[in-house]
Enzyme design. Sequence first.
Site, PDB file in Angstrom:
ATOM      1  CB  CYS A 155      -0.962   0.000   1.179  1.00  0.00           C
ATOM      2  SG  CYS A 155      -0.190  -0.327   2.783  1.00  0.00           S
ATOM      3  CB  SER A 185      -5.987   0.971   8.780  1.00  0.00           C
ATOM      4  OG  SER A 185      -5.533   1.932   7.840  1.00  0.00           O
ATOM      5  N   GLY A 186      -2.800   0.102   8.184  1.00  0.00           N
ATOM      6  CA  GLY A 186      -1.906  -0.654   7.319  1.00  0.00           C
ATOM      7  C   GLY A 186      -1.317  -1.869   7.995  1.00  0.00           C
ATOM      8  CD  GLU A 209       5.378  -1.474   4.645  1.00  0.00           C
ATOM      9  OE1 GLU A 209       4.394  -0.835   4.233  1.00  0.00           O
ATOM     10  OE2 GLU A 209       5.333  -2.702   4.918  1.00  0.00           O
ATOM     11  NE  ARG A 238       2.130   0.645  10.903  1.00  0.00           N
ATOM     12  CZ  ARG A 238       1.893   0.107   9.721  1.00  0.00           C
ATOM     13  NH1 ARG A 238       1.125   0.723   8.840  1.00  0.00           N
ATOM     14  NH2 ARG A 238       2.428  -1.059   9.387  1.00  0.00           N
ATOM     15  CG  HIS A 245       0.030   4.500   4.070  1.00  0.00           C
ATOM     16  ND1 HIS A 245      -0.510   4.292   5.312  1.00  0.00           N
ATOM     17  CD2 HIS A 245       0.392   3.266   3.621  1.00  0.00           C
ATOM     18  CE1 HIS A 245      -0.489   3.010   5.600  1.00  0.00           C
ATOM     19  NE2 HIS A 245       0.068   2.366   4.590  1.00  0.00           N
ATOM     20  CG  ASN A 332      -3.870   2.699   4.601  1.00  0.00           C
ATOM     21  OD1 ASN A 332      -4.394   3.794   4.806  1.00  0.00           O
ATOM     22  ND2 ASN A 332      -3.937   1.715   5.480  1.00  0.00           N
TER      23      ASN A 332
END
Length: 362
Positions: A155, A185-186, A209, A238, A245, A332
């Site tokens: 995302c 939420s990612g 990531e 984060r 995002h 995202n």
Amino acid sequence: MRKLRCGLLGATGIAGQQFVDALAAHPLFDLVALAASPQRAGQTYREALSRGGGSAGWCLPRSPDARIAKMRLAAPDRFDIEALDLVFSAVETDVARILEPLYAEALPVVSTASAFRGEADVPLLIPPINASHLPLVRKQAQRGWRGFILPIPNCTTTGLAMTLAPLEEAFGLKAVMVTSLQAASGAGRSPGVPALDLIDNVVPYIPNEEEKVERETQKILGKLGRPADLRISATCTRVPVLDGHTEVVAVSLKKKASEGDVAACFRAWRGDEGARKLPSSPPQWIVVLEDPYRPQPRLDRDTHGGMATTVGRLRTDVVLPNGFKYVLVSHNTRFGAAQGALLVAELLVAQRFIGERDRSPR
């Protein structure tokens, strides 16, 4: 042609719920089968979402479609393949490695998981950017599959690649530096990010990531089967934001350009012609804002239904040669997850890679 019948793996997670919401009235797809964890097999979707049943519950503003809420969950490896035309997958990566090949033996599988993104015979699609990569899925027939696996990118990669594609086309890119401020939420809900880790805090590391963003962006912007010759350096964090995002991007262009040239490039970019006609496509892929306090995730993540990437704070960078920097916001769990996967599936239908299966007696 009737709607194509689809199943959904990982239906109770955040991305799975976005699929359920987007598929409730989709013009091409009919959601007819749901699966979550094996423990929830046999429950109705509504029962599986109840907090008393052990899940975190429905997380979207609009209630789940009444018909879908009454559907009973299958065990994740027990879909009736003959009753389906394709499968959407919103499961964790380790589960995807097991389940997605099981279904790809017979059906197309469009996935939000990262399990197969790096495979040489698996394209990584964002339809407005690299629809031309789609024929690569035919090579998966060498695995003995009648179907295929087609994942969407990470995302964070999605918003970044959306802004880099027009710059690469117009000016060429030498190098990219990006710092992401990624929404909670990612991380999903399993295992997710504990609230105490994020409240009044920024977590400066998301495992694997940064490597995904760097590698996937090169694959998307490259030629078929060959990644782009582009240096990318990513730092992923984060932050205590629910959805959307934010990414701070600095680029070094091959050709000389002004801030006005770069802004005009973003505004004029229309992407692949075929992608513009898909049901989930927004009227504009990139929206450029002049307000120096924008974009902001709370204000801009839902632009054009969460399918547009919003750009602002465009300015010259004095460190990188022929450099520019900007801030973007991308949704995202919509473009970066469920709705982005639907866009890919719509492209598959438009280019006749999937359609109604022949169920005549044999």
